[in-house]
Design a protein around this motif. Structure first.
Motif, PDB file in Angstrom:
ATOM      1  N   VAL A  78      -3.856   5.881  -1.543  1.00 36.74           N
ATOM      2  CA  VAL A  78      -4.647   4.774  -2.074  1.00 36.74           C
ATOM      3  C   VAL A  78      -4.048   3.509  -1.486  1.00 36.74           C
ATOM      4  O   VAL A  78      -2.851   3.264  -1.624  1.00 36.74           O
ATOM      5  CB  VAL A  78      -4.621   4.712  -3.617  1.00 36.74           C
ATOM      6  CG1 VAL A  78      -5.448   3.533  -4.104  1.00 36.74           C
ATOM      7  CG2 VAL A  78      -5.113   6.007  -4.226  1.00 36.74           C
ATOM      8  N   LYS A  79      -4.875   2.749  -0.813  1.00 36.40           N
ATOM      9  CA  LYS A  79      -4.438   1.498  -0.204  1.00 36.40           C
ATOM     10  C   LYS A  79      -5.116   0.345  -0.935  1.00 36.40           C
ATOM     11  O   LYS A  79      -6.321   0.358  -1.127  1.00 36.40           O
ATOM     12  CB  LYS A  79      -4.818   1.475   1.279  1.00 36.40           C
ATOM     13  CG  LYS A  79      -4.397   0.225   2.007  1.00 36.40           C
ATOM     14  CD  LYS A  79      -4.790   0.302   3.466  1.00 36.40           C
ATOM     15  CE  LYS A  79      -4.347  -0.941   4.206  1.00 36.40           C
ATOM     16  NZ  LYS A  79      -4.769  -0.896   5.610  1.00 36.40           N
ATOM     17  N   VAL A  80      -4.335  -0.643  -1.317  1.00 30.03           N
ATOM     18  CA  VAL A  80      -4.880  -1.804  -2.015  1.00 30.03           C
ATOM     19  C   VAL A  80      -5.313  -2.837  -0.988  1.00 30.03           C
ATOM     20  O   VAL A  80      -4.526  -3.253  -0.144  1.00 30.03           O
ATOM     21  CB  VAL A  80      -3.831  -2.407  -2.972  1.00 30.03           C
ATOM     22  CG1 VAL A  80      -4.358  -3.666  -3.622  1.00 30.03           C
ATOM     23  CG2 VAL A  80      -3.435  -1.389  -4.014  1.00 30.03           C
ATOM     24  N   TYR A  88      -8.699  -2.139 -10.670  1.00 29.41           N
ATOM     25  CA  TYR A  88      -8.184  -1.072  -9.806  1.00 29.41           C
ATOM     26  C   TYR A  88      -8.898   0.246 -10.113  1.00 29.41           C
ATOM     27  O   TYR A  88      -9.384   0.928  -9.218  1.00 29.41           O
ATOM     28  CB  TYR A  88      -6.673  -0.934 -10.030  1.00 29.41           C
ATOM     29  CG  TYR A  88      -5.967   0.087  -9.166  1.00 29.41           C
ATOM     30  CD1 TYR A  88      -5.211  -0.325  -8.072  1.00 29.41           C
ATOM     31  CD2 TYR A  88      -6.005   1.451  -9.447  1.00 29.41           C
ATOM     32  CE1 TYR A  88      -4.530   0.596  -7.290  1.00 29.41           C
ATOM     33  CE2 TYR A  88      -5.338   2.371  -8.671  1.00 29.41           C
ATOM     34  CZ  TYR A  88      -4.598   1.942  -7.597  1.00 29.41           C
ATOM     35  OH  TYR A  88      -3.926   2.851  -6.814  1.00 29.41           O
ATOM     36  N   VAL A 137      -9.755  -1.306  -3.719  1.00 30.61           N
ATOM     37  CA  VAL A 137      -8.892  -0.279  -3.165  1.00 30.61           C
ATOM     38  C   VAL A 137      -9.658   0.587  -2.176  1.00 30.61           C
ATOM     39  O   VAL A 137     -10.885   0.606  -2.156  1.00 30.61           O
ATOM     40  CB  VAL A 137      -8.262   0.622  -4.260  1.00 30.61           C
ATOM     41  CG1 VAL A 137      -7.426  -0.195  -5.229  1.00 30.61           C
ATOM     42  CG2 VAL A 137      -9.302   1.436  -4.984  1.00 30.61           C
ATOM     43  N   THR A 170      -1.081   3.295  -8.497  1.00 32.44           N
ATOM     44  CA  THR A 170      -1.219   4.183  -7.333  1.00 32.44           C
ATOM     45  C   THR A 170      -0.544   5.521  -7.592  1.00 32.44           C
ATOM     46  O   THR A 170      -1.120   6.581  -7.302  1.00 32.44           O
ATOM     47  CB  THR A 170      -0.651   3.501  -6.077  1.00 32.44           C
ATOM     48  OG1 THR A 170      -1.371   2.277  -5.858  1.00 32.44           O
ATOM     49  CG2 THR A 170      -0.781   4.391  -4.859  1.00 32.44           C
ATOM     50  N   ARG A 171       0.669   5.496  -8.145  1.00 31.79           N
ATOM     51  CA  ARG A 171       1.362   6.758  -8.471  1.00 31.79           C
ATOM     52  C   ARG A 171       0.546   7.594  -9.445  1.00 31.79           C
ATOM     53  O   ARG A 171       0.410   8.811  -9.273  1.00 31.79           O
ATOM     54  CB  ARG A 171       2.742   6.472  -9.076  1.00 31.79           C
ATOM     55  CG  ARG A 171       3.811   6.138  -8.079  1.00 31.79           C
ATOM     56  CD  ARG A 171       5.196   6.146  -8.709  1.00 31.79           C
ATOM     57  NE  ARG A 171       5.318   5.286  -9.879  1.00 31.79           N
ATOM     58  CZ  ARG A 171       5.659   4.007  -9.844  1.00 31.79           C
ATOM     59  NH1 ARG A 171       5.908   3.427  -8.698  1.00 31.79           N
ATOM     60  NH2 ARG A 171       5.749   3.308 -10.963  1.00 31.79           N
ATOM     61  N   VAL A 180      -9.454   4.634  -0.674  1.00 33.26           N
ATOM     62  CA  VAL A 180      -8.863   5.935  -0.944  1.00 33.26           C
ATOM     63  C   VAL A 180      -9.043   6.845   0.267  1.00 33.26           C
ATOM     64  O   VAL A 180     -10.083   6.828   0.922  1.00 33.26           O
ATOM     65  CB  VAL A 180      -9.451   6.562  -2.236  1.00 33.26           C
ATOM     66  CG1 VAL A 180     -10.928   6.844  -2.081  1.00 33.26           C
ATOM     67  CG2 VAL A 180      -8.706   7.804  -2.650  1.00 33.26           C
ATOM     68  N   LEU A 193     -11.385   2.173  -7.616  1.00 31.16           N
ATOM     69  CA  LEU A 193     -11.027   3.541  -7.225  1.00 31.16           C
ATOM     70  C   LEU A 193     -12.172   4.500  -7.542  1.00 31.16           C
ATOM     71  O   LEU A 193     -12.545   5.337  -6.718  1.00 31.16           O
ATOM     72  CB  LEU A 193      -9.750   3.976  -7.940  1.00 31.16           C
ATOM     73  CG  LEU A 193      -9.295   5.415  -7.716  1.00 31.16           C
ATOM     74  CD1 LEU A 193      -9.003   5.677  -6.238  1.00 31.16           C
ATOM     75  CD2 LEU A 193      -8.055   5.707  -8.556  1.00 31.16           C
ATOM     76  N   PRO A 200       0.841  -1.194   0.000  1.00 35.89           N
ATOM     77  CA  PRO A 200       0.000   0.000   0.000  1.00 35.89           C
ATOM     78  C   PRO A 200       0.873   1.239   0.000  1.00 35.89           C
ATOM     79  O   PRO A 200       1.996   1.218   0.482  1.00 35.89           O
ATOM     80  CB  PRO A 200      -0.820  -0.119   1.280  1.00 35.89           C
ATOM     81  CG  PRO A 200      -0.076  -1.054   2.148  1.00 35.89           C
ATOM     82  CD  PRO A 200       0.737  -1.940   1.233  1.00 35.89           C
ATOM     83  N   SER A 201       0.349   2.309  -0.545  1.00 32.59           N
ATOM     84  CA  SER A 201       1.139   3.521  -0.636  1.00 32.59           C
ATOM     85  C   SER A 201       1.131   4.308   0.662  1.00 32.59           C
ATOM     86  O   SER A 201       1.841   5.269   0.798  1.00 32.59           O
ATOM     87  CB  SER A 201       0.595   4.401  -1.765  1.00 32.59           C
ATOM     88  OG  SER A 201      -0.718   4.794  -1.452  1.00 32.59           O
TER      89      SER A 201
END
Length: 169
Positions: A108-110, A156, A96, A132-133, A98, A160, A50-51
């Motif tokens: 954003v977390k997967v 994804y 995901v 995510t980026r 957000v 999202l 996850p980011s």
């Protein structure tokens, strides 16, 4: 006689190649770490980093909502964490979560990606950070799919968008 042998060998090689190109998908096998959305064997928080480690402070868990056909941004005053719908893809679900602050995507977390086998995990580990980026840079779900991971990318993006739709509602 020699001509028949060449044709038979070529047909056999073509048939075996086609069989090897098929990717079977068996749902419900070996569970991975942390599962959300009530599905087993589909969680993917360990292999797709996850980011962010944002906490789940507000928002609603993913249950039902838009399929991502609209491309609306969140209201400027919207803040919180929103979970997108689990989107079923050919190789497994993608989901995901957000985190928004003042209507802008902050993280954003997967929660789920296909992880049935090594190839699924490899594609997810390559595609998810890029997606995510792009989502963070774009600030919305209008991002490009990752070549070679089209199904995961589309899942994804749709998940999202459903999270952003919930934030907008």
């Amino acid at each position: 006689m020699m001509r028949r042998a060449v044709i038979a060998t070529s047909a056999t090689i073509a048939g075996v190649s086609l069989l090897l190109a098929l990717k079977p998908h068996h749902s419900g096998l070996a569970a991975a770490s942390g599962t959300t959305g009530g599905r087993t064997g589909s969680g993917e928080s360990a292999t797709a980093p996850p980011s962010s480690s944002e906490s789940e402070s507000s928002g609603s868990p993913g249950s039902s909502g838009s399929s991502g056909s609209t491309k609306k941004a969140a209201k400027p005053s919207t803040s919180g964490t929103f979970t997108g719908d689990a989107v079923d893809t050919r190789y497994g679900p993608v989901q995901v979560q957000v985190t928004l602050k003042s209507g802008k995507i902050k993280a954003v977390k997967v929660l789920q990606v296909p992880n049935e086998n090594g190839r699924d995990r490899e594609l997810a580990s390559m595609a998810v950070p890029r997606l995510t980026r792009e989502a963070l840079a774009a600030g919305n779900a209008q991002i490009d799919t990752v070549s070679g991971a089209t199904y995961t990318s589309e899942g994804y993006i749709n998940s999202l968008q459903s999270a952003l739709d919930k934030a907008h509602a």
